[in-house]
Design an enzyme around this catalytic site. Structure first.
Site, mmCIF file in Angstrom:
data_model
loop_
_atom_site.group_PDB
_atom_site.id
_atom_site.type_symbol
_atom_site.label_atom_id
_atom_site.label_comp_id
_atom_site.label_asym_id
_atom_site.label_seq_id
_atom_site.Cartn_x
_atom_site.Cartn_y
_atom_site.Cartn_z
ATOM 1 N N VAL A 89 0.846 -1.195 0.000
ATOM 2 C CA VAL A 89 0.000 0.000 0.000
ATOM 3 C C VAL A 89 0.880 1.242 0.000
ATOM 4 C CG1 VAL A 89 -1.752 1.282 1.279
ATOM 5 C CG2 VAL A 89 -1.872 -1.205 1.166
ATOM 6 N N THR A 134 2.851 -2.031 4.219
ATOM 7 C CA THR A 134 2.986 -0.616 3.868
ATOM 8 C C THR A 134 4.145 -0.445 2.890
ATOM 9 O OG1 THR A 134 4.637 0.002 5.545
ATOM 10 C CG2 THR A 134 2.325 -0.009 6.239
ATOM 11 N N ASP A 135 4.139 0.642 2.153
ATOM 12 C CA ASP A 135 5.341 1.060 1.455
ATOM 13 C C ASP A 135 6.309 1.604 2.514
ATOM 14 O OD1 ASP A 135 7.155 1.671 -0.534
ATOM 15 O OD2 ASP A 135 5.780 2.891 -1.711
ATOM 16 N N ALA A 136 7.507 1.952 2.107
ATOM 17 C CA ALA A 136 8.536 2.398 3.052
ATOM 18 C C ALA A 136 8.026 3.579 3.881
ATOM 19 C CB ALA A 136 9.802 2.778 2.301
#
Length: 565
Positions: free
Chosen positions: A235, A282-284
């Site tokens: 995401v 999650t993305d970074a």
């Protein structure tokens, strides 16, 4: 709340039992540790041992390094982890996403330019085999962003283009190749990049499509990939206001959040409406798009409370661990949601057979299996893909093919080529290839500009050269807000002012959108990837030894009518 026997886990009863037993045996701190997938910052064994013993993370990602060294680090971590680790890598373009010894197969846009799903499948096989050889089991790919906006600085060559149907076809073929190689995919970046022209590394971006537009494009792609068995979804720090407003009537502008912190987008849209049962990561989270949306102390536990199952990267791992624990104490994150997230993490591990491989001692392959890296089959596949992908966008001067007999004296201009953190200089290889063919090549020196030459007449230029060749390797990179040509600041000394006077060819091995800056270039070629394999294919086509076969996956004219002239 998690159906472990259904898609995408398909766990057998003994595997379900392993998940339940592991979850029951964990205390709260161990469960919280499983949520984290930090970035590997060191190969120091003592520090790594401390990491897996103190935090007990669920996964980890290292940047590419020498294959043997990467494999050894992965083996050490797995041997010292109580629960097997998800070891991830950005395997978007081949095995080079985790090891410097890996095959650079080609950027996703290059693969899309073949319009051949077999090439996307082979990309998945190469990435899966080589990633698996060094111990990876989780691919942060395919990128299913849709490059609707040519100004977007991130999607560009990382996407499969601007046609949702082609994006879905290619991404499904890649997924098949990866999964057959024993790895899980992470489809990214939900709810979809490529609409905004900004970068979520630097701010929270916006997918401004209407509900209907999103359903027909990004929604269709995610539904097809989930139906095809994608195990995980990444995401992004991207808002989807139209859907948030539909699902939460009355939500204010101030309350709109990036998907990583928006339960209506994760729990309602992705889980309930689209029906995704797998793991969400999650993305970074050091990205400004996440950091600026909410205080980190709240955002860390809120991301899991919103429906994400794993938390990618950290500003400070110990601090983020503390924020997650404090979020539990304050009720931002519930134990029920924590257990659900950890269940999915364990289920993914079980679906990959990591628990069994850990017991057998085969969770990281033997060192001799590194022989798969850049093996002949993989290199030949990459050549095949390059040959099918290189695209002749236009040749209105009907110049091609060129040859030593007619265009022996070449003035070579190099743009970019090593300016981005991912790109490798390829112009020296291009120069050497042309010289080996018998051309006399003069490289324009933009570090020591000869202003007498800049102000020389048209006749003098034509007397010295038969052809001007531009090679642009201006690659997308995180935190780089534009992917445009930066001309020599002093008098634009390298701009192609002479296109009416001297035969001129422009070859881009990265961004496909440079015609917006050089619309009057009469012969323009897109090659999509900065690799020696691509250069070989380009030279063959310039000399007429191979036909141009690529079909552009995007509009290379950027909507500019004059660029077609």
């Amino acid at each position: 709340m998690v159906n472990l026997e259904a898609k995408p886990f398909y766990l057998k009863k003994e595997d379900v039992e392993w998940v339940r037993e592991k979850l029951a045996a964990m205390d709260v701190r161990e469960k919280v540790g499983q949520l984290f997938c930090p970035i590997g910052m060191t190969d120091d064994r003592q520090q790594l041992k401390t990491l897996v013993e103190a935090i007990k993370p669920g996964g980890i990602l290292f940047r590419p390094g020498p294959g043997k060294a990467v494999q050894d680090v992965h083996r050490f971590l797995q041997e010292h982890s109580k629960v097997p680790l998800l070891i991830s890598a950005n395997l978007e373009a081949g095995g080079n996403g985790i090891t410097q010894d890996g095959t650079y197969f080609g950027k996703q846009l290059q693969v899309a330019a073949t319009d051949n799903e077999e090439m996307a499948y082979k990309l998945g096989v190469v990435a899966g085999r080589e990633g698996g050889a060094v111990g990876c089991n989780w691919s942060f790919a395919p990128v299913v962003d849709i490059d609707f906006n040519f100004r977007n600085p991130i999607t560009n060559v990382r996407a499969y283009g601007s046609d949702p149907a082609r994006v879905a076809r290619m991404a499904k073929a890649y997924t098949k190749g990866i999964q057959e190689s024993g790895l899980a995919v992470s489809v990214k970046h939900f709810p979809g990049d490529g609409v905004d022209e900004r970068d979520q590394h630097l701010l929270t971006t916006v997918n401004s499509l209407s509900v209907e537009e999103w359903d027909k494009s990004f929604g269709m792609v995610y539904r097809e990939l989930i139906e095809a068995g994608a195990e995980t979804v990444m995401v992004g720090h991207i808002m989807l206001p139209a859907y948030s407003r539909k699902l939460v009537p009355g939500i204010t502008d101030e309350e709109l959040m990036p998907a990583t912190l928006a339960p209506e987008l994760i729990q309602t849209l992705l889980r309930q409406q689209i029906g995704f049962n797998g793991l969400i990561v999650t993305d970074a989270t050091p990205m400004a798009g996440f950091m600026m949306a909410e205080k980190r102390e709240i955002a860390v536990p809120k991301s899991i409370a919103a429906g994400c199952d794993m938390f990618l990267f950290n500003k400070n791992l110990q601090e983020d661990f503390g924020f997650m624990m404090k979020g539990l104490e304050r009720g931002i994150l519930t134990m029920e949601r924590l257990d659900e997230a950890v269940t999915r993490i364990l289920a993914l591990k079980a679906s990959l057979g990591l628990h069994k491989k850990q017991q057998e001692g085969t969770i990281v392959p033997r060192s001799d299996e590194l022989a798969i890296l850049q093996c002949e089959e993989h290199k030949n596949w990459a050549k095949e893909c390059a040959d099918q992908a290189v695209t002749l966008v236009k040749d209105t001067q009907q110049l091609l093919p060129i040859g030593v007999a007619t265009h022996k004296r070449v003035l070579l201009y190099v743009l970019g080529d090593g300016g981005g953190h991912r790109s490798t200089p390829i112009a020296p290889y291009m120069e050497a290839k042309l010289k080996a063919e018998g051309f006399d090549v003069t490289v324009f020196d933009n570090k020591n500009v000869d202003f007498r030459a800049v102000f020389s007449g048209v006749g003098e230029l034509s007397e010295k050269y038969d052809l001007a060749l531009y090679v642009a390797n201006i690659e997308t990179a995180s935190n780089r807000t534009t992917v445009r040509i930066d001309w020599e600041p002093l008098l634009a000394a390298d701009v192609p002012w002479f296109v009416r006077e001297l035969p001129t060819v422009f070859v881009s091995v990265a961004s496909p959108y440079h015609l917006q800056d050089v619309p009057r270039i009469p012969t323009y070629i897109n090659a999509y990837s900065g690799s020696e394999t691509i250069v070989d294919a380009v030279v063959d086509k310039l000399l007429g030894r191979s036909d141009f076969k690529g079909i552009s996956p995007v509009d290379p004219f950027c909507g500019c009518w004059e660029a077609k002239l």
